[in-house]
Scaffold this motif. Structure first.
Motif, short mmCIF file in Angstrom:
data_model
loop_
_atom_site.label_atom_id
_atom_site.label_comp_id
_atom_site.label_asym_id
_atom_site.label_seq_id
_atom_site.Cartn_x
_atom_site.Cartn_y
_atom_site.Cartn_z
N LEU A 116 -5.67 6.26 5.31
CA LEU A 116 -6.81 5.51 5.30
C LEU A 116 -8.24 5.94 5.25
O LEU A 116 -8.17 6.82 5.95
N MET A 134 -1.28 -6.60 13.96
CA MET A 134 -2.55 -6.20 14.38
C MET A 134 -3.50 -7.63 14.62
O MET A 134 -3.63 -8.19 13.76
N HIS A 143 -3.33 -8.62 10.92
CA HIS A 143 -2.29 -8.20 9.94
C HIS A 143 -0.99 -8.49 10.38
O HIS A 143 -0.79 -8.29 11.42
N TYR A 158 4.08 0.32 2.84
CA TYR A 158 4.21 -0.74 3.50
C TYR A 158 3.66 -2.06 2.89
O TYR A 158 2.95 -2.13 1.83
N MET A 167 0.89 -1.24 0.21
CA MET A 167 0.12 0.07 -0.01
C MET A 167 0.88 1.33 -0.18
O MET A 167 1.81 1.41 0.80
N LYS A 184 -2.60 -10.33 5.43
CA LYS A 184 -3.90 -10.55 6.14
C LYS A 184 -4.31 -11.97 5.92
O LYS A 184 -4.08 -12.64 4.71
N GLN A 220 -7.70 0.25 13.53
CA GLN A 220 -6.50 0.54 12.67
C GLN A 220 -6.72 1.68 11.71
O GLN A 220 -8.13 1.87 11.19
N HIS A 227 -11.66 -5.28 11.90
CA HIS A 227 -12.39 -6.64 11.04
C HIS A 227 -11.67 -7.72 11.55
O HIS A 227 -10.59 -7.64 12.46
N ILE A 279 1.79 -5.60 3.45
CA ILE A 279 0.69 -5.99 4.74
C ILE A 279 0.18 -7.49 4.21
O ILE A 279 -0.25 -7.73 2.99
N GLU A 299 -10.44 1.06 10.31
CA GLU A 299 -10.99 -0.35 10.08
C GLU A 299 -11.01 -0.97 11.35
O GLU A 299 -9.97 -0.93 12.18
N TYR A 313 0.34 5.90 13.08
CA TYR A 313 -0.82 4.76 12.82
C TYR A 313 -1.24 4.71 14.13
O TYR A 313 -0.95 4.89 15.19
O1 UGY Z 1 -6.34 -4.86 3.72
C1 UGY Z 1 -6.46 -4.14 4.55
O2 UGY Z 1 -7.33 -4.54 5.75
C2 UGY Z 1 -5.91 -2.62 4.96
N1 UGY Z 1 -6.54 -1.57 4.35
N2 UGY Z 1 -5.58 -2.51 6.42
C3 UGY Z 1 -4.59 -1.68 6.63
O3 UGY Z 1 -4.06 -0.86 5.97
N3 UGY Z 1 -4.47 -1.49 8.08
#
Ligand code: UGY
Ligand code: MN
Length: 234
Positions: free
Chosen positions: A167, A205, A177, A223, A159, A227, A211, A173, A225, A171, A188
């Motif tokens: 962002l 995370m 991460h 970064y 990203m 998931k 976040q 979820h 990332i 978020e 952050y």
């Molecule tokens: O993919 C993601 O959940 C992402 N948008 N999360 C993040 O950057 N902390």
């Protein structure tokens, strides 16, 4: 004694900020002329392991029992018969051994596969992936390094935030991460805390960790990332 006991690193119930001043290097069997900085592992509650493998020239990391994703940060390594340089990556369902052709640093993610048939291996170059704007924001580019195929049980993206990009929302979820800062920096939000972060930092995370990120400075923040992805929670 270092900075009178101060570090930006922090470990709470739902997140870990791991900054380079706090990294401890350790080898394990299967590593030759190599060490690892383990950023997160099941001992923290994570369902995956992420570490930075640091190699001298000729160093080796043997294959492990799990599928492995690698992203080269510095130097050149050989994986699955291919030479990978900085910005190159590989998904290695088996035969995940690495050989360092030069001194090298590699981000490594490992996860027990959830499913019946693991997908085939692949290699790629991050700069060859077409960026997608996140929720229509051209200042926030997402590059998906793992193909959109439900056989994969995790995703790894980069990203890239233009200076000042954020962002679009806080978020929260079910996915967890592992995040490695590659360039730039910003602020952050993790849980109820806001942290200054910069290239070289790692963040874990946990599921449902609130976040948010905003990029600061005059150059883009970027970064890598991880998931968990493509699997129902139960
Ligand atoms: O993919 C993601 O959940 C992402 N948008 N999360 C993040 O950057 N902390
Ligand atoms: Mn997220």
């Amino acid at each position: 004694m270092h900075h009178l006991g101060h570090t930006r690193s922090r470990h709470t119930a739902n997140h870990l900020l791991h900054t380079p001043d706090a990294f401890v290097r350790a080898p394990w069997p299967g590593m030759t002329k190599a060490t690892a900085v383990v950023h997160t592992a099941p001992v923290t509650g994570a369902k995956f392991t992420q570490y930075t493998a640091e190699f001298s020239q000729g160093g080796e990391l043997a294959a492990g029992p799990h599928q492995r994703f690698v992203y080269v940060l510095e130097g050149q390594v050989q994986a699955a018969g291919q030479t990978l340089a900085a910005g190159d990556y590989a998904y290695l369902p088996s035969d995940g051994a690495l050989l360092a052709l030069t001194a090298a640093r590699v981000a490594v993610i490992e996860k027990p596969y959830q499913g019946v048939a693991m997908p085939g291996g692949l290699t790629g170059r991050e700069s060859d992936i077409a960026p997608q704007p996140l929720m229509g924001d051209p200042d926030l580019e997402v590059r998906s390094l793992i193909p959109a195929d439900p056989a994969f049980d995790f995703a790894v993206n980069t990203m890239t935030f233009a200076p000042g990009a954020t962002l679009p929302m806080v978020e929260i979820h079910v996915m967890e991460h592992g995040l490695l800062f590659l360039a730039g920096g910003g602020i952050y939000r993790l849980g109820d805390d806001w942290y200054p972060v910069t290239a070289g930092d790692f963040i874990y995370m946990a599921p449902y960790c609130p976040q948010w990120f905003g990029a600061l400075g005059k150059s883009p923040a970027k970064y890598l990332i991880y998931k968990d992805w493509n699997r129902p929670p139960l």
